[in-house]
Design a protein around this motif. Sequence first.
Motif, PDB file in Angstrom:
ATOM      1  N   LEU A 113       0.847  -1.187   0.000  1.00 48.14           N
ATOM      2  CA  LEU A 113       0.000   0.000   0.000  1.00 48.14           C
ATOM      3  C   LEU A 113       0.888   1.245   0.000  1.00 48.14           C
ATOM      4  O   LEU A 113       1.976   1.232   0.568  1.00 48.14           O
ATOM      5  CB  LEU A 113      -0.876  -0.023   1.259  1.00 48.14           C
ATOM      6  N   GLY A 114       0.436   2.295  -0.653  1.00 49.01           N
ATOM      7  CA  GLY A 114       1.230   3.512  -0.633  1.00 49.01           C
ATOM      8  C   GLY A 114       0.605   4.619  -1.440  1.00 49.01           C
ATOM      9  O   GLY A 114      -0.527   4.516  -1.917  1.00 49.01           O
ATOM     10  N   GLY A 115       1.361   5.706  -1.627  1.00 47.98           N
ATOM     11  CA  GLY A 115       0.821   6.820  -2.375  1.00 47.98           C
ATOM     12  C   GLY A 115       1.798   7.963  -2.488  1.00 47.98           C
ATOM     13  O   GLY A 115       2.912   7.930  -1.942  1.00 47.98           O
ATOM     14  N   PHE A 116       1.363   8.988  -3.212  1.00 49.71           N
ATOM     15  CA  PHE A 116       2.164  10.180  -3.427  1.00 49.71           C
ATOM     16  C   PHE A 116       1.605  11.328  -2.604  1.00 49.71           C
ATOM     17  O   PHE A 116       0.403  11.608  -2.650  1.00 49.71           O
ATOM     18  CB  PHE A 116       2.171  10.554  -4.911  1.00 49.71           C
ATOM     19  N   SER A 117       2.466  12.010  -1.832  1.00 45.93           N
ATOM     20  CA  SER A 117       2.112  13.204  -1.094  1.00 45.93           C
ATOM     21  C   SER A 117       0.877  12.983  -0.212  1.00 45.93           C
ATOM     22  O   SER A 117       0.902  12.131   0.670  1.00 45.93           O
ATOM     23  CB  SER A 117       1.897  14.366  -2.075  1.00 45.93           C
ATOM     24  N   LEU A 118      -0.198  13.719  -0.467  1.00 44.78           N
ATOM     25  CA  LEU A 118      -1.390  13.569   0.365  1.00 44.78           C
ATOM     26  C   LEU A 118      -1.952  12.157   0.280  1.00 44.78           C
ATOM     27  O   LEU A 118      -2.499  11.629   1.256  1.00 44.78           O
ATOM     28  CB  LEU A 118      -2.455  14.585  -0.058  1.00 44.78           C
ATOM     29  N   LEU A 143       5.873   8.292  -1.332  1.00 42.06           N
ATOM     30  CA  LEU A 143       6.493   9.083  -2.388  1.00 42.06           C
ATOM     31  C   LEU A 143       6.229  10.563  -2.120  1.00 42.06           C
ATOM     32  O   LEU A 143       5.080  11.007  -2.154  1.00 42.06           O
ATOM     33  CB  LEU A 143       5.927   8.696  -3.756  1.00 42.06           C
ATOM     34  N   SER A 144       7.269  11.306  -1.803  1.00 44.32           N
ATOM     35  CA  SER A 144       7.141  12.743  -1.510  1.00 44.32           C
ATOM     36  C   SER A 144       6.058  12.994  -0.471  1.00 44.32           C
ATOM     37  O   SER A 144       5.234  13.902  -0.615  1.00 44.32           O
ATOM     38  CB  SER A 144       6.836  13.527  -2.795  1.00 44.32           C
ATOM     39  N   VAL A 171      10.719   4.863   1.022  1.00 50.11           N
ATOM     40  CA  VAL A 171      10.520   6.314   1.080  1.00 50.11           C
ATOM     41  C   VAL A 171      11.351   6.978  -0.001  1.00 50.11           C
ATOM     42  O   VAL A 171      12.563   6.748  -0.098  1.00 50.11           O
ATOM     43  CB  VAL A 171      10.931   6.878   2.459  1.00 50.11           C
ATOM     44  N   SER A 172      10.710   7.798  -0.830  1.00 51.90           N
ATOM     45  CA  SER A 172      11.415   8.580  -1.845  1.00 51.90           C
ATOM     46  C   SER A 172      11.054  10.041  -1.659  1.00 51.90           C
ATOM     47  O   SER A 172       9.879  10.384  -1.469  1.00 51.90           O
ATOM     48  CB  SER A 172      11.025   8.108  -3.251  1.00 51.90           C
ATOM     49  N   HIS A 173      12.079  10.911  -1.711  1.00 55.84           N
ATOM     50  CA  HIS A 173      11.816  12.325  -1.446  1.00 55.84           C
ATOM     51  C   HIS A 173      12.855  13.193  -2.139  1.00 55.84           C
ATOM     52  O   HIS A 173      14.018  12.807  -2.286  1.00 55.84           O
ATOM     53  CB  HIS A 173      11.853  12.595   0.057  1.00 55.84           C
ATOM     54  N   GLY A 174      12.428  14.372  -2.555  1.00 57.29           N
ATOM     55  CA  GLY A 174      13.323  15.323  -3.189  1.00 57.29           C
ATOM     56  C   GLY A 174      14.049  16.181  -2.172  1.00 57.29           C
ATOM     57  O   GLY A 174      13.445  16.662  -1.201  1.00 57.29           O
ATOM     58  N   THR A 175      15.333  16.397  -2.387  1.00 55.76           N
ATOM     59  CA  THR A 175      16.115  17.214  -1.461  1.00 55.76           C
ATOM     60  C   THR A 175      15.738  18.688  -1.540  1.00 55.76           C
ATOM     61  O   THR A 175      16.081  19.464  -0.644  1.00 55.76           O
ATOM     62  CB  THR A 175      17.622  17.056  -1.749  1.00 55.76           C
ATOM     63  N   CYS A 176      15.023  19.064  -2.605  1.00 52.61           N
ATOM     64  CA  CYS A 176      14.582  20.456  -2.768  1.00 52.61           C
ATOM     65  C   CYS A 176      13.067  20.576  -2.697  1.00 52.61           C
ATOM     66  O   CYS A 176      12.473  21.508  -3.269  1.00 52.61           O
ATOM     67  CB  CYS A 176      15.091  21.011  -4.102  1.00 52.61           C
ATOM     68  N   ASP A 177      12.417  19.640  -2.016  1.00 48.74           N
ATOM     69  CA  ASP A 177      10.955  19.656  -1.886  1.00 48.74           C
ATOM     70  C   ASP A 177      10.530  20.873  -1.074  1.00 48.74           C
ATOM     71  O   ASP A 177      10.939  21.026   0.085  1.00 48.74           O
ATOM     72  CB  ASP A 177      10.487  18.365  -1.215  1.00 48.74           C
ATOM     73  N   ASN A 178       9.697  21.741  -1.663  1.00 52.11           N
ATOM     74  CA  ASN A 178       9.243  22.937  -0.954  1.00 52.11           C
ATOM     75  C   ASN A 178       7.864  22.758  -0.333  1.00 52.11           C
ATOM     76  O   ASN A 178       7.297  23.716   0.202  1.00 52.11           O
ATOM     77  CB  ASN A 178       9.253  24.148  -1.894  1.00 52.11           C
ATOM     78  N   VAL A 179       7.321  21.556  -0.411  1.00 48.91           N
ATOM     79  CA  VAL A 179       6.035  21.262   0.227  1.00 48.91           C
ATOM     80  C   VAL A 179       6.258  20.555   1.558  1.00 48.91           C
ATOM     81  O   VAL A 179       5.685  20.932   2.593  1.00 48.91           O
ATOM     82  CB  VAL A 179       5.154  20.389  -0.695  1.00 48.91           C
ATOM     83  N   ILE A 180       7.084  19.532   1.539  1.00 48.03           N
ATOM     84  CA  ILE A 180       7.445  18.796   2.747  1.00 48.03           C
ATOM     85  C   ILE A 180       8.974  18.798   2.834  1.00 48.03           C
ATOM     86  O   ILE A 180       9.642  18.118   2.049  1.00 48.03           O
ATOM     87  CB  ILE A 180       6.923  17.349   2.710  1.00 48.03           C
ATOM     88  N   VAL A 185      11.208  14.400   6.789  1.00 50.97           N
ATOM     89  CA  VAL A 185      11.162  12.996   6.383  1.00 50.97           C
ATOM     90  C   VAL A 185      12.202  12.188   7.151  1.00 50.97           C
ATOM     91  O   VAL A 185      11.916  11.096   7.661  1.00 50.97           O
ATOM     92  CB  VAL A 185      11.381  12.866   4.862  1.00 50.97           C
ATOM     93  N   HIS A 186      13.412  12.715   7.268  1.00 49.20           N
ATOM     94  CA  HIS A 186      14.452  12.039   8.049  1.00 49.20           C
ATOM     95  C   HIS A 186      14.003  11.862   9.496  1.00 49.20           C
ATOM     96  O   HIS A 186      14.186  10.792  10.089  1.00 49.20           O
ATOM     97  CB  HIS A 186      15.758  12.840   8.004  1.00 49.20           C
ATOM     98  N   ASP A 187      13.403  12.901  10.064  1.00 47.11           N
ATOM     99  CA  ASP A 187      12.928  12.824  11.447  1.00 47.11           C
ATOM    100  C   ASP A 187      11.831  11.774  11.586  1.00 47.11           C
ATOM    101  O   ASP A 187      11.809  11.010  12.562  1.00 47.11           O
ATOM    102  CB  ASP A 187      12.401  14.182  11.913  1.00 47.11           C
TER     103      ASP A 187
END
Length: 233
Positions: A113-118, A143-144, A171-180, A185-187
């Motif tokens: 199970l999973g999803g993107f952002s919200l 994802l993000s 877990v996948s995330h952008g280092t320049c994500d301006n939303v989250i 994410v690391h925390d």
Amino acid sequence: MDWPLNALHLGASLHSADVLLVLLHGKGVPADDLAGLADHLIAALSHQSDGGVRAAALLPEGPIAESFGRGWFAVPPEGTLYPWEPPAALVQRLVVTVKVAAGRCQRQPLLVLGGFSLGSAVAGAGLAALGREGIAAAGFVVLSGFVNPHALAVATDYCLPGKRRELQVFVSHGTCDNVIPEDMVHDGIQVASEACKAGLRGISVTSHFHAGGHEVGDGTVEVLSEWLRGVAA
């Protein structure tokens, strides 16, 4: 009585599926926004060296119209940080969606199970709710999105015992994500790992941080495919 969400079905028939992949889209996008990703993951599993895995993917549709697509629920004003708590009624509809799909399978499928952002926030709440009803997930994909330690801890507490003693988390995330922000994410990963140590199972986290923003960034599909092959092995 709760009713299932509308959902796009891709890949193998539910009757024959070995893996059931449930992916929830992000905020204000078409319901099939993750169809390309799902197709790639289905293909990756079918090409397993041991003969392949039959995978079915469900892409539930957010129940409300939003922007140029679909939404899950009303969220706080722009700039308010995660976590956002999905309404209980929405989470229950996701639970029913998964239960109906799983009930059509000839044998109990491996659930991821999973999803993107919200969508990942809704999926996380659904993961915990499914656990309370005795439906174990083998994997969870963020994802993000925000890593919700409470949802993961609840999911591991309620998952059925068996040979898989750890919930596999990607877990996948952008280092320049301006939303989250990346730091959140690391925390979240650290707190979730510590919280789950007291449960019946732990979690095993595979993370991929890419040079990008709030998106499925470079290398994510390839690393996620490899992770999923490991979960299904």
